[in-house]
Design a protein around this motif. Structure first.
Motif, PDB file in Angstrom:
ATOM      1  N   LYS A   1       1.336  -1.233  -0.104  1.00  0.00           N
ATOM      2  CA  LYS A   1      -0.395  -0.003   0.068  1.00  0.00           C
ATOM      3  C   LYS A   1       0.677   1.009  -0.338  1.00  0.00           C
ATOM      4  N   GLU A   2       2.125   1.430   0.478  1.00  0.00           N
ATOM      5  CA  GLU A   2       2.675   2.668   1.575  1.00  0.00           C
ATOM      6  C   GLU A   2       3.803   2.785  -0.096  1.00  0.00           C
ATOM      7  N   TYR A   3       3.666   1.691  -1.074  1.00  0.00           N
ATOM      8  CA  TYR A   3       5.059   2.010  -2.157  1.00  0.00           C
ATOM      9  C   TYR A   3       4.106   1.525  -3.076  1.00  0.00           C
ATOM     10  N   ASN A   4       2.452   1.087  -3.539  1.00  0.00           N
ATOM     11  CA  ASN A   4       1.741   1.042  -4.307  1.00  0.00           C
ATOM     12  C   ASN A   4       2.821  -0.107  -5.290  1.00  0.00           C
ATOM     13  N   LEU A   5       3.294  -1.390  -4.750  1.00  0.00           N
ATOM     14  CA  LEU A   5       3.559  -2.460  -5.830  1.00  0.00           C
ATOM     15  C   LEU A   5       3.212  -3.248  -6.066  1.00  0.00           C
ATOM     16  N   LYS A   6       2.826  -4.017  -6.819  1.00  0.00           N
ATOM     17  CA  LYS A   6       2.285  -5.056  -7.998  1.00  0.00           C
ATOM     18  C   LYS A   6       1.943  -6.263  -7.158  1.00  0.00           C
ATOM     19  N   LYS A   7       2.920  -6.307  -5.730  1.00  0.00           N
ATOM     20  CA  LYS A   7       2.751  -7.758  -5.398  1.00  0.00           C
ATOM     21  C   LYS A   7       3.446  -7.494  -3.941  1.00  0.00           C
ATOM     22  N   GLU A   8       3.340  -8.413  -3.042  1.00  0.00           N
ATOM     23  CA  GLU A   8       4.462  -8.669  -2.084  1.00  0.00           C
ATOM     24  C   GLU A   8       5.552  -9.793  -2.790  1.00  0.00           C
ATOM     25  N   TRP A   9       6.390  -8.705  -2.794  1.00  0.00           N
ATOM     26  CA  TRP A   9       7.661  -9.462  -3.217  1.00  0.00           C
ATOM     27  C   TRP A   9       8.773 -10.185  -2.526  1.00  0.00           C
ATOM     28  N   SER A  10       9.216 -11.532  -2.885  1.00  0.00           N
ATOM     29  CA  SER A  10       9.341 -12.634  -1.824  1.00  0.00           C
ATOM     30  C   SER A  10      11.028 -11.493  -1.122  1.00  0.00           C
ATOM     31  N   SER A  11      11.407 -12.147   0.026  1.00  0.00           N
ATOM     32  CA  SER A  11      12.450 -11.525   0.267  1.00  0.00           C
ATOM     33  C   SER A  11      13.597 -11.834  -0.301  1.00  0.00           C
ATOM     34  N   PRO A  12      14.375  -9.994  -0.478  1.00  0.00           N
ATOM     35  CA  PRO A  12      15.393 -10.454  -1.251  1.00  0.00           C
ATOM     36  C   PRO A  12      17.056 -11.008  -0.738  1.00  0.00           C
ATOM     37  N   ASN A  13      16.947 -10.916   0.556  1.00  0.00           N
ATOM     38  CA  ASN A  13      17.786 -11.526   1.425  1.00  0.00           C
ATOM     39  C   ASN A  13      17.887 -13.165   1.160  1.00  0.00           C
ATOM     40  N   ALA A  14      16.397 -14.145   0.403  1.00  0.00           N
ATOM     41  CA  ALA A  14      16.142 -15.493   0.660  1.00  0.00           C
ATOM     42  C   ALA A  14      16.193 -14.990  -0.853  1.00  0.00           C
ATOM     43  N   THR A  15      16.093 -14.476  -1.413  1.00  0.00           N
ATOM     44  CA  THR A  15      15.758 -14.404  -2.829  1.00  0.00           C
ATOM     45  C   THR A  15      17.634 -15.319  -2.768  1.00  0.00           C
ATOM     46  N   ILE A  16      18.083 -14.250  -2.537  1.00  0.00           N
ATOM     47  CA  ILE A  16      20.000 -13.983  -3.651  1.00  0.00           C
ATOM     48  C   ILE A  16      20.645 -15.590  -2.110  1.00  0.00           C
ATOM     49  N   ARG A  17      19.704 -15.911  -1.254  1.00  0.00           N
ATOM     50  CA  ARG A  17      21.020 -16.815  -0.403  1.00  0.00           C
ATOM     51  C   ARG A  17      20.519 -18.549  -1.019  1.00  0.00           C
ATOM     52  N   LYS A  18      19.399 -18.254  -2.090  1.00  0.00           N
ATOM     53  CA  LYS A  18      18.907 -19.434  -3.049  1.00  0.00           C
ATOM     54  C   LYS A  18      20.137 -19.419  -3.644  1.00  0.00           C
ATOM     55  N   ILE A  19      19.489 -18.414  -4.533  1.00  0.00           N
ATOM     56  CA  ILE A  19      20.844 -18.397  -5.508  1.00  0.00           C
ATOM     57  C   ILE A  19      22.573 -18.903  -4.850  1.00  0.00           C
ATOM     58  N   LEU A  20      22.741 -18.525  -4.221  1.00  0.00           N
ATOM     59  CA  LEU A  20      24.270 -18.239  -3.872  1.00  0.00           C
ATOM     60  C   LEU A  20      24.771 -19.513  -2.874  1.00  0.00           C
ATOM     61  N   ASP A  21      23.208 -19.959  -2.369  1.00  0.00           N
ATOM     62  CA  ASP A  21      23.130 -21.717  -1.324  1.00  0.00           C
ATOM     63  C   ASP A  21      24.209 -21.521  -0.381  1.00  0.00           C
ATOM     64  N   GLY A  22      24.001 -19.923   0.137  1.00  0.00           N
ATOM     65  CA  GLY A  22      25.637 -19.748   1.210  1.00  0.00           C
ATOM     66  C   GLY A  22      24.970 -20.065   2.855  1.00  0.00           C
ATOM     67  N   THR A  23      25.340 -19.571   3.421  1.00  0.00           N
ATOM     68  CA  THR A  23      25.416 -20.044   4.994  1.00  0.00           C
ATOM     69  C   THR A  23      26.286 -18.548   5.071  1.00  0.00           C
ATOM     70  N   VAL A  24      24.826 -18.149   6.534  1.00  0.00           N
ATOM     71  CA  VAL A  24      25.269 -17.233   7.385  1.00  0.00           C
ATOM     72  C   VAL A  24      25.926 -16.786   8.637  1.00  0.00           C
TER      73      VAL A  24
END
Ligand code: NAP
Ligand code: MG
Length: 405
Positions: A85-108
């Motif tokens: 609502k605040e930013y008038n977004l198309k949808k609730e995009w997923s967490s960038p951190n989750a997306t990035i971790r999935k691609i890099l298969d990393g350990t935090v």
């Protein structure tokens, strides 16, 4: 003024949202660009740009880290209904951190930034304890079932080639519930490699713990894989004069509290979830004094701040008020990425610069006792004079300039 430090390869720069975006620009302008010809490949992860690109910018930024090896990330909004609502977004995009971790298969890896005038709640702790969390499987990807009568249950595994394995639960004598969880050898191996590598990079002992005496198949497999992977790193551990220790989890917890710190604690997913919050709170009590680094099995590296976008401060800032947000974790995200870049590219000056910037910051808090409000609250002895973010950055710059002479 000395000549600026030159870089060879770029760092992947992921810009973010709100107060951290504002501080990000100040840190670059005042603490990095005067000293380094900063070479970055810039990706704008501002929530509006993620929305505009249908989140492709996030995927591309992670792919770029795979190409160049080193990245640094600002905090970003994970959209929920309010943010849409605040930013008038198309949808609730997923967490960038989750997306990035999935691609890099990393350990935090999360570590406290230790400062002498902030006392850990555990009085024995002298050196950082770094919690490494296996962010895959177990209860985070499990299934659950409730039942209302006495009965039995079975687990049936069917392989893609048609093989079958079965195992029965004990008999249930009344209503209750059951849970099925899993993990994958490949993921555990990647986790093990990332933690062994991180321990070597930082010359720290590695601890790993499970409950294999009780969980004779599941946890025992974790232990077995760690032992197997340790063989790959044994020689490097010997050279670095560091050790690998395996414990039972309850024994490990008691030892952690009695220890003086100074090791990496590799944790299964749930243990890591619980103990990273426990260690960080007991150690420094503010997320602004924590580093967060992601290391993949292939050695891809991404550093960030452990906190969010500091939304409340941002709204005040937008109203024209001076705010006292703490940029320490953001600055450390940069110093760690620059140091890593410097080590890989053999740029000694870049490594020294990043170490100096960290020292200048610590000196500002420890010796000059110039702090933001969050630190003032937890410092001992208490600090009365609080500065705003820009004044804090200027004080660091003053110390850095003296060190760079
Ligand atoms: P937050 O940004 O971490 O802030 C929560 C509170 O912690 C702040 O209001 C502030 O307390 C204190 N704080 C955090 N960082 C600070 C700093 N650098 N200096 C001083 N105080 C600091 O968490 P949030 O408000 O729950 O989340 C805001 C947004 O961040 C959300 O949209 C969320 O999705 C996002 N987020 C992103 C990441 C990431 O990108 N890694 C992680 C977590 C959350 P006081 O107000 O009491 O001063
Ligand atoms: Mg947690």
């Amino acid at each position: 003024m000395k000549e600026k430090i030159e870089m060879v390869k770029p760092i992947i720069e992921m810009d973010g949202d709100e107060m951290t975006r504002v501080m990000w620009a100040w840190v670059k302008e005042k603490l990095l660009m005067p000293y380094i010809n900063l070479k970055t490949e810039y990706y704008d992860l501002h929530v509006l740009n993620r929305d505009k690109t249908n989140d492709e910018v996030t995927v591309k930024s992670a792919e770029a880290v795979k190409k160049w090896g080193v990245g640094v990330k600002c905090a970003t909004i994970t959209p929920n209904a309010e943010r849409v609502k605040e930013y008038n977004l198309k949808k609730e995009w997923s967490s960038p951190n989750a997306t990035i971790r999935k691609i890099l298969d990393g350990t935090v890896f999360r570590a406290p930034i230790t400062i002498s005038n902030i006392q850990p709640a555990v009085r024995f702790w002298k050196k950082p304890i770094i919690v490494a969390r296996h962010a895959f499987g177990d209860i985070y990807d499990g299934v659950g079932l409730r039942f209302d009568e006495p009965g039995t249950a079975e687990v049936i595994y069917k392989s893609n080639t048609g093989k079958e394995k079965r195992i029965s639960y004990p008999k249930f004598n009344g209503p209750g519930m059951l849970q099925g969880i899993y993990n994958i050898d490949q993921s555990i191996k990647g986790f093990a490699r990332a933690t062994f590598r991180y321990a070597i990079m930082n010359k720290l002992d590695l601890w790993f713990a499970t409950k294999d005496t009780i969980s004779k198949v599941y946890d025992a497999r974790f232990k077995e894989i760690f032992n197997e992977i340790y063989e790959e790193f044994k020689e490097e551990f010997r050279k670095a004069n560091i050790n690998y220790y395996y414990y039972l989890i309850d024994d490990a917890v008691a030892r952690v509290v009695r220890s003086e710190g100074g090791f990496v604690w590799a944790c299964k997913n749930y243990d890591g979830d619980v103990f990273s919050d426990f260690v960080s709170t007991a150690y420094v009590g503010t997320l602004a004094l924590m580093t967060s680094e992601l290391l993949s099995p292939e050695g891809y590296y991404l550093s960030e701040a452990a906190h969010g976008t500091v939304q409340k401060h941002y709204y005040k800032y937008m109203k024209g008020e001076k705010v006292s947000s703490n940029p320490t974790a953001l600055i450390f995200a940069w110093t760690r990425a620059l140091k890593r870049r410097g080590e890989i590219d053999n740029l000694h000056e870049l490594v020294v610069f990043s170490e100096n910037l960290e020292k200048a910051l610590i000196k500002t808090i420890e010796n000059d006792r110039i702090v933001t409000q969050d630190v003032a609250k937890i410092a001992e002895p208490p600090i009365k004079s609080i500065v705003n973010t820009e004044e804090f950055i200027d004080a660091i710059k003053h110390n850095l300039d003296q060190m760079m002479q």
